[in-house]
Structures are given as structure tokens and as C-alpha cells.
Design an enzyme around this catalytic site. Structure first.
Site, short mmCIF file in Angstrom:
data_model
loop_
_atom_site.label_atom_id
_atom_site.label_comp_id
_atom_site.label_asym_id
_atom_site.label_seq_id
_atom_site.Cartn_x
_atom_site.Cartn_y
_atom_site.Cartn_z
N ALA A 141 59.36 39.42 50.92
CA ALA A 141 60.46 39.80 51.82
C ALA A 141 60.75 41.29 51.70
O ALA A 141 60.51 41.90 50.65
CB ALA A 141 61.72 39.00 51.50
N ASP A 142 61.25 41.86 52.78
CA ASP A 142 61.66 43.26 52.78
C ASP A 142 62.82 43.46 53.75
O ASP A 142 62.83 42.88 54.82
CB ASP A 142 60.50 44.18 53.18
CG ASP A 142 60.79 45.63 52.83
OD1 ASP A 142 60.69 45.98 51.64
OD2 ASP A 142 61.15 46.41 53.74
N THR A 143 63.81 44.26 53.35
CA THR A 143 65.02 44.46 54.16
C THR A 143 65.25 45.94 54.45
O THR A 143 65.11 46.77 53.55
CB THR A 143 66.26 43.91 53.40
OG1 THR A 143 66.05 42.53 53.11
CG2 THR A 143 67.52 44.04 54.24
N GLY A 151 62.29 41.06 56.88
CA GLY A 151 61.01 40.46 57.22
C GLY A 151 60.61 39.51 56.10
O GLY A 151 60.87 39.79 54.93
N LYS A 181 53.41 42.41 50.45
CA LYS A 181 53.90 41.91 49.16
C LYS A 181 53.40 40.49 48.90
O LYS A 181 52.93 40.17 47.80
CB LYS A 181 55.44 41.90 49.15
CG LYS A 181 56.08 43.28 49.11
CD LYS A 181 57.62 43.12 49.11
CE LYS A 181 58.33 44.45 49.20
NZ LYS A 181 59.80 44.30 49.26
#
Lengths: 195, 195
Positions: free
Chosen positions: B71-73, B108, B54
Site C-alpha cells: 500500500a502507498d498513500t 493505492g 512493494k
């Protein structure tokens, strides 16, 4: 649970009210007028004592069917109990003490159910461990002189700008905001089921 | 830190934007259009990989002086990775899996600073352990069919009504909301100081 008009919050704290409303409980607000007296020396005992004084003060004049919630929060760091700062200078001192180490936040809660045949009381204290990152003098000063610390135990709000300095917690986050809503929800549920 | 107009958030998440603005960072929003591809099998590696895709997608077209945040969750429970539920039925299944035990939330984050002489990249993953109380079928159903679970990894929002069921956490609370702001703040500060 149908608790409409049944729950009274014996606290003027807008944060406690908001936490309850977020889990579907919209309390009536009747702030306790009690003169707070602490005889306990341990933080968990002190907050339980104060929450009980607040709840009893308000429950005294309630009708049967009402459940009163009293709560009190303090911060404990290196053997000292920190309440709300009285000045921005004191706020800076508290923040200096908290930065770069961990401390404990205690919230005491008392629930009083006013039944037809008398009152039923539950009191408990919840502890959350909070780890604050190191801060520079400038960061301490900037935060201490902002509007955030002034009405908060330990001179910070975990839900505000100070979150930039909260490395981690162990326990209930909302306990640090001012009310351990998970435990409160389950204790109310239990009381209602027993009725 | 003077970051005015310098920070770009490569995510459309209103919660990540709000978390940044609460610590004084008001990012421009440029959602990544990248086709997400996961090759990693571990949750921490998967979220780092996605956050990097991203951030790189958006950083590609930025001018020098800009810092991009990707960001990624995800939620990991009993060896399974849970993303966003596709239906209310799936939301109820996820909540049933989470209730009465603990799980891990991984976010992340990739920061890319676009310097005059090239790009500098930092990637990390933050883990928070979350302990959910037991829930009744009625509570699972009621929550699963509400509007809250639908756009959230693991089908719950820790900051909403679900807080009634969060017994405790170990780690950064905001990591569960979607961005570990404390680590992000300190990593940005370090990058800016090195420049």
C-alpha cells in the site's frame, strides 16, 4: 486555549472523553443524572433536546468560569431512530437493517458557559451519512453476538471491527464515534474569545 | 475467513498493521526494500504503481498460500502531490496549504495471492475528499512543530490532534489513516472464495 480544569463533560462515555483529550482538552467527568425525556420527533431535534437536558443538569451546580459539554447520539435508518440495543438479538436486528444501505448518525451537543453574569448556551446537531456494505448472515451474527454492539447507538462502533463494513461516510467521522470534535473545538474557541 | 499466518503486509506502517488487526487480520510484517520509482503523473496511478512495486518485491519470495498486501498513500492539493515532510518548516508549509480548503487522499493497494499455479494480482486506488477548517498562524505553527506530522503524507494524522481541524470527509476514513480496510476486506474475501 488554556482550559485546564475549566471543562466539564456531562457524559460517562469513555469515547467522548478520549476524543476531547486527543485534541488537548482534558475534561472533568460529571455524568448527568437527569431522567431523559424526548418530546421531539425529528432525530436532530431529539439529540439537541437530550444534550441540553444533560448539560443543564450538570451546569446547575457549577461555579463561574466553567464550561459544561452535554452530548447525545442516535442512529436514524428508514424513518426509525435506533438507540442502544437491549440484547444481542436486537443488535443483530439493527445490523440487518443497516447493512447494504446508508443511514444517518446525529449527535446533539450543548455547551453551557457559566459566566459571572449568567449562563451562555449554544446547542447544535451534526449529521453524518454512513454507507454500510452488504453483509452475510454469518457476518451479521458474528458481529451482533460480539461485545462491541452493546453500549452503542445503532449497535455498532465505527472505530472497532465494524470498520470492515463501512464503505464510506459523508460528514464528520468523530460525530459517529460520539462527538463532532471539530465543531466543538471551534464553538468553544468562539465562546472563550467572546468572554 | 481463516487467514492465520497467510497474510503478509509489505509495509512497516504501524497504522496499517493496526487497522488490519482491528478487523481480525493479524499480518506478518515484511517491509519491502524496493527502490520506489514513480513514472505516473496522476496521484491515483502513482499510488497504484508504488503499492504494486512493494507487493511484488515481497511476494517474489513467498510460498504458495500466502497473500501479500502492498500500500502507498499520498495527499493531493491544488495540483501538487504531498508526501511526508522532511522538516518541521516543510510540515508548516503543507498545513498552511491544506487549511481552509479541501484536498484528496489517495491510497493505492495491491493484493498478490501466491497460488500453486501462479500469482493472482489485484490493484486499486481509493480516494477520500477531506475538508480542513481555517487555522490561525498559531495553530499551524503549534501543530507543525509537534511530533505528529513527521512520518505522515501531507504532514497530518487524521486520527491524532489534527481532528480538531477536520470539518468533514467524503469517502473511507481509514483510507486517510493509510488503508481502505473495507475494500481490502472485501477484495481478500473475493480472492479467497475464488481459490
Amino acid at each position: 486555549m488554556n482550559l485546564e480544569n475549566k471543562i466539564v463533560l456531562a457524559s460517562a462515555s469513555p469515547r467522548r472523553r478520549e476524543l476531547l483529550s486527543q485534541i488537548g482538552i482534558n475534561p472533568r467527568i460529571i455524568p448527568s443524572q437527569v431522567e431523559e425525556t424526548i418530546t421531539a420527533h425529528q432525530p436532530d431535534e431529539a439529540v439537541m433536546e437530550l444534550s441540553r437536558q444533560k448539560a443543564e443538569d450538570v451546569a446547575f451546580s457549577q461555579k463561574p468560569g466553567v464550561l459544561v459539554i452535554g452530548a447525545d447520539t442516535v442512529v436514524a435508518c428508514q424513518g426509525k431512530i435506533l438507540g442502544k440495543p437491549k440484547s444481542h438479538e436486537e443488535a443483530c436486528q439493527m445490523i440487518s437493517m443497516l447493512q447494504g444501505r446508508n443511514h444517518q448518525v446525529y449527535t446533539g451537543v450543548t455547551l453551557i458557559y457559566c459566566g459571572e453574569k449568567g449562563k451562555k448556551t449554544v446547542t447544535f446537531a451534526e449529521k453524518t451519512e454512513v454507507f454500510v456494505s452488504p453483509m452475510t448472515q454469518e457476518e451479521i451474527w458474528e458481529y451482533g453476538w460480539s461485545s462491541e454492539p452493546m453500549d452503542k447507538a445503532g449497535a455498532y462502533g465505527i472505530q472497532g471491527r465494524f470498520k470492515a463494513f463501512i464503505e464510506r461516510i459523508e460528514g464528520d467521522y468523530n460525530n459517529v464515534v460520539g462527538l463532532p470534535v471539530c465543531r466543538v473545538y471551534h464553538e468553544i474557541k468562539k465562546m472563550m474569545e467572546e468572554e
